[in-house]
Design an enzyme around this catalytic site. Sequence first.
Site, PDB file in Angstrom:
ATOM      1  N   ARG A  38       6.069  35.233   4.975  1.00  0.00           N
ATOM      2  CA  ARG A  38       7.410  34.730   5.298  1.00  0.00           C
ATOM      3  C   ARG A  38       8.492  35.768   5.019  1.00  0.00           C
ATOM      4  NH1 ARG A  38       7.490  28.325   3.669  1.00  0.00           N
ATOM      5  NH2 ARG A  38       6.611  27.664   5.649  1.00  0.00           N
ATOM      6  N   LYS A 199      -3.142  12.655   9.881  1.00  0.00           N
ATOM      7  CA  LYS A 199      -2.704  11.334  10.335  1.00  0.00           C
ATOM      8  C   LYS A 199      -2.158  11.302  11.759  1.00  0.00           C
ATOM      9  CE  LYS A 199      -0.607  10.405   5.987  1.00  0.00           C
ATOM     10  NZ  LYS A 199       0.800  10.135   5.755  1.00  0.00           N
ATOM     11  N   GLY A 352       1.476  23.978   9.224  1.00  0.00           N
ATOM     12  CA  GLY A 352       1.298  24.706   7.975  1.00  0.00           C
ATOM     13  C   GLY A 352      -0.152  25.015   7.678  1.00  0.00           C
ATOM     14  N   GLY A 375       6.670  22.185   9.732  1.00  0.00           N
ATOM     15  CA  GLY A 375       7.461  20.996  10.078  1.00  0.00           C
ATOM     16  C   GLY A 375       8.425  21.263  11.225  1.00  0.00           C
TER      17      GLY A 375
HETATM   18  P1  ADP Z   1      -0.828  21.073   9.731  1.00  0.00           P
HETATM   19  O1  ADP Z   1      -0.185  21.416   8.404  1.00  0.00           O
HETATM   20  O2  ADP Z   1      -1.617  22.214  10.281  1.00  0.00           O
HETATM   21  O3  ADP Z   1       0.148  20.496  10.706  1.00  0.00           O
HETATM   22  P2  ADP Z   1      -1.571  18.464   8.798  1.00  0.00           P
HETATM   23  O4  ADP Z   1      -0.559  18.601   7.712  1.00  0.00           O
HETATM   24  O5  ADP Z   1      -1.295  17.485   9.853  1.00  0.00           O
HETATM   25  O6  ADP Z   1      -1.873  19.914   9.428  1.00  0.00           O
HETATM   26  O7  ADP Z   1      -2.971  18.062   8.184  1.00  0.00           O
HETATM   27  C1  ADP Z   1      -3.636  18.836   7.250  1.00  0.00           C
HETATM   28  C2  ADP Z   1      -4.568  17.974   6.446  1.00  0.00           C
HETATM   29  O8  ADP Z   1      -5.429  17.210   7.283  1.00  0.00           O
HETATM   30  C3  ADP Z   1      -5.473  18.802   5.576  1.00  0.00           C
HETATM   31  O9  ADP Z   1      -5.104  18.601   4.231  1.00  0.00           O
HETATM   32  C4  ADP Z   1      -6.875  18.273   5.886  1.00  0.00           C
HETATM   33  O10 ADP Z   1      -7.660  18.100   4.724  1.00  0.00           O
HETATM   34  C5  ADP Z   1      -6.583  16.943   6.530  1.00  0.00           C
HETATM   35  N1  ADP Z   1      -7.712  16.500   7.356  1.00  0.00           N
HETATM   36  C6  ADP Z   1      -8.277  17.128   8.393  1.00  0.00           C
HETATM   37  N2  ADP Z   1      -9.349  16.456   8.845  1.00  0.00           N
HETATM   38  C7  ADP Z   1      -9.486  15.357   8.057  1.00  0.00           C
HETATM   39  C8  ADP Z   1     -10.405  14.273   8.001  1.00  0.00           C
HETATM   40  N3  ADP Z   1     -11.427  14.189   8.849  1.00  0.00           N
HETATM   41  N4  ADP Z   1     -10.220  13.330   7.057  1.00  0.00           N
HETATM   42  C9  ADP Z   1      -9.192  13.421   6.190  1.00  0.00           C
HETATM   43  N5  ADP Z   1      -8.286  14.414   6.187  1.00  0.00           N
HETATM   44  C10 ADP Z   1      -8.425  15.376   7.101  1.00  0.00           C
HETATM   45 MG    MG Z   2       0.724  20.135   6.921  1.00  0.00          MG
END
Ligand code: ADP
Ligand code: MG
Length: 397
Positions: A38, A199, A352, A375
């Site tokens: 960053r 989610k 992230g 975000g």
């Molecule tokens: P990003 O930061 O890339 O946008 P998110 O914040 O939406 O991603 O999600 C990241 C989280 O999703 C991680 O902590 C990961 O452990 C969780 N995750 C991924 N697959 C599963 C799963 N099958 N069950 C529960 N949690 C999951």
């Molecule tokens: Mg995230």
Amino acid sequence: MSKRTVADIEVKGRRVLLRVDFNVPLNIETGDISDDSRIRASLPTIKYLVDQRAKVILCSHLGRPKGKVVENLRMAPIAQRLSQLIGLPVGTAPDCIGQDVEGKARALKEGDVLILENLRFHPEEEANAPDFARKLARLADIYVNDAFGTAHRAHASTVGVAKHLPAVAGFLMVKELEVMGQLLHNPEQPFACLIGGAKVSDKIELLQNMLRKVDMLLVGGGMAATFLKTQGYEVGHSLIEDDKLGLAKKLLQEAEEWKVPFLLPIDAVVAKEIKAGAPTRVVPTTNVPSGSHIVDIGPKSIELFRSKLEGCRTVIWNGPMGIYEIPQFAQGTRSLASFLSTLNATTVIGGGSSAEVVQEMGLTDKMTHVSTGGGASLRFLEGAALPGVEVLLDREQ
Ligand code: ADP
Ligand code: MG
């Protein structure tokens, strides 16, 4: 780019308040910065200002001090790293507002660099308190926002301060907005969106907006279970958002109406417990045992997703395919990350966790763009306006 940038404004000899996102991962005990990407991401703007003989006043938040001074979250280690990176001294300040700091700002000479203390030591920062914003503005003649990662938040240093000073975008901000704007408005096709993460509720707006723009959607991660359940499959103890089943169903219907293929995992790695060392099995998603959790997409799904992504000219990836923090459950995420890095396509990583994986695997330079704002990139790709961008001067202004 409809916003004015730092290159459009005379900065020589002027005090420039540069909002950066230096919220780097930091070892709280030792003060070691584990990833300085960053800081590196804003170097083009900082170097430009120094070269143009501006008086550079940097400000950022770091961690979550919740409106109080937290000794371990001072900006000193960041100032040190920045100084190494630019090969120039970087001054620090005891605070980010107040007479002392104003004195330091006024004493700056052309080409000097000063970094203010952690903005979030003051609760007024996140509250976007007008008086605090005014005090920040008093330090400078011009405001430049390079903190894309915080642009979705209306804080004093991202929104309030722009009322008082000519406000323009830094080069990182410009790059983020241009790359992602291109994805939304003029992507080279075929265009695929690969989405994962925990989610459905976090990504529903993203899915809804992208549905109208992409040629296919590929969904893995925890949220896949909610979609599988709406199709009548048993998903055992997998993460399910029961109150989102309706929305998930509607989304699948919309994809059908728009004739956008909506691909879900066809097999999954399942485990009885979410912990390192837990025994795992690969099962078809039509046959998830009732006592287990889906922890990753399976090898057939990896193959399926690869074959679909193969011919794409643009791919956006947001969210891991499994619980990648546990190495055993990281296969889906890691192999798709490697695969994306080999594609002859525009590859953009927003999110992230996804960015973290790409960085950790050393693949950053092999992607077209890895967003510095999880975000913020999510909000942008949802089609939302970012408050920190809205307040910047328009080109014709
Ligand atoms: P990003 O930061 O890339 O946008 P998110 O914040 O939406 O991603 O999600 C990241 C989280 O999703 C991680 O902590 C990961 O452990 C969780 N995750 C991924 N697959 C599963 C799963 N099958 N069950 C529960 N949690 C999951
Ligand atoms: Mg995230």
